[in-house]
Design an enzyme around this catalytic site. Structure first.
Site: not given
Ligand code: COA
Length: 330
Positions: A255, A114, A285
């Site tokens: 980004h 990214c 993304n």
């Molecule tokens: N739909 C519904 N629920 C989902 C889901 C989806 N697509 N993906 C995950 N969940 C659930 C998880 O299983 C979790 O459930 P649990 O609490 O029962 O275990 C809950 O939602 C929370 O998950 P979590 O991973 O804590 O969510 P989050 O708020 O961290 O959001 C991302 C997940 C991936 C959106 C976030 O972590 C993110 O943006 N990460 C960084 C991405 C990034 O910057 N990458 C670098 C550049 S590529």
């Protein structure tokens, strides 16, 4: 003597026609539109049904060439940022060179996920600043749909396909151009965001396919924490190094990985949301393409003007992160 700088002199972008909405993803994995929008800011993304990453880049570059009023054979160098190259080799820069007819250009790919575009613009800037090259094409493009597991709700909702490109040329007015850039890597981040199959570590085999090693893996929660910190820190650092405050910034070009990461970066810089380029809602993304896609869309809408201060900032796999300060030149 006035410093020779590199200026962005043209922009172009392309996204494929096919739209995949959150509602369509509800049919593939256990997710819902509301969760995706509130946790990421994404409503839909584009998917390239036929063709490769270079096919996303070709129309972006053609738009750029038209805007600048030049032909491809005037390009000296092509730097292609991508993690979804058409093939391992030859470089996608060479594939693109052939497809657009940039006969005298040399080219190479940059793999910084990214942060690929921010890395590529830093390298391209320095090719121009040496005085050796006059027209350097910097492309960020990814066909993320080619490495997504559409049964994994943690990743498949996040990414889309797209391409953007900028042209770098010398400028000697002492005012405009790429003023500063700062890059970072931290290899310990490799445990949290990766695609392990297909390389020399895990050459393709029935086993690598069965284990789904040819798809992206992300530990979203771990990446989120460092991404917020990394992107905000490097953006604050580039302001400080250049004696700027949020009030001096016309556009933050972040980004587009997660709206919450973008908001945190803007807050840290003391920036009003109206000064932040955001199109994650439409495209998700697109990895190396997010920043040039924003630049080109905003420029085409007449919102980027000569003399404005732009901060480009990214965070991605590696980990890699960085920021670029541009004073817009045209
Ligand atoms: N739909 C519904 N629920 C989902 C889901 C989806 N697509 N993906 C995950 N969940 C659930 C998880 O299983 C979790 O459930 P649990 O609490 O029962 O275990 C809950 O939602 C929370 O998950 P979590 O991973 O804590 O969510 P989050 O708020 O961290 O959001 C991302 C997940 C991936 C959106 C976030 O972590 C993110 O943006 N990460 C960084 C991405 C990034 O910057 N990458 C670098 C550049 S590529």
């Amino acid at each position: 003597m006035t410093k020779l700088r590199a200026a962005i002199t043209a922009v172009g972008h392309h996204v494929p026609e096919k739209v995949m909405t959150n509602v369509e993803l509800e049919k593939l994995v256990d997710t819902n539109d509301e969760w995706i929008r509130t946790r990421t800011g994404i409503s839909e993304r584009r998917i390239l049904e036929h063709g490769a990453t270079s096919d996303l880049a070709v129309p972006a570059v053609q738009m750029l060439l038209k805007n600048r009023g030049i032909t491809a054979d005037e390009i000296d160098a092509i730097i292609f940022a991508t993690v979804t190259p058409d093939m391992f080799f030859p470089a996608t820069a060479c594939v693109l060179q052939q497809k657009i007819g940039a006969k005298k250009a040399f080219g190479f790919d940059i793999s910084a996920a990214c942060s690929g575009f921010v890395y590529a613009i830093s390298v391209g800037t320095q090719l121009v600043e040496t005085g050796a090259y006059k027209k350097v094409l910097v492309v960020g493009a990814d066909k993320m749909s080619s490495i997504l597991d559409y049964t994994d709700r943690n990743t498949c909702i996040l990414f889309g396909d797209g391409a953007g490109a900028v042209l770098l040329e010398p400028i000697t007015d002492g005012v405009h151009g790429v003023i500063d850039h700062k890059l970072y890597s931290d290899g310990s981040g490799g445990d949290f965001l990766y695609m392990k199959g297909g390389g020399s570590l895990n050459p393709p085999s029935h086993e690598t396919i069965e284990k789904k090693l040819h798809y992206i893996f992300q530990d979203g929660k771990s990446v989120f924490k460092v991404a917020v910190m990394g992107m905000a820190d490097v953006s604050a650092e580039i302001l400080q190094r250049n004696n700027l405050t949020g009030a001096d910034v016309d556009w933050l070009v972040p980004h587009q990985a997660n709206l919450r990461i973008i908001d945190a970066t803007a807050d840290r810089m003391g920036l009003d949301k109206s000064k932040v380029m955001i199109n994650i809602n439409k495209y998700g993304n697109t990895t190396a393409a997010t920043i040039p896609l924003c630049l080109s869309e905003w420029w085409h809408e007449g919102k980027v003007k000569k003399g404005q201060n732009l901060i480009l900032a990214s965070f991605g796999a590696g980990y890699t992160w960085g920021a670029v300060y541009v004073k817009w030149a045209y």
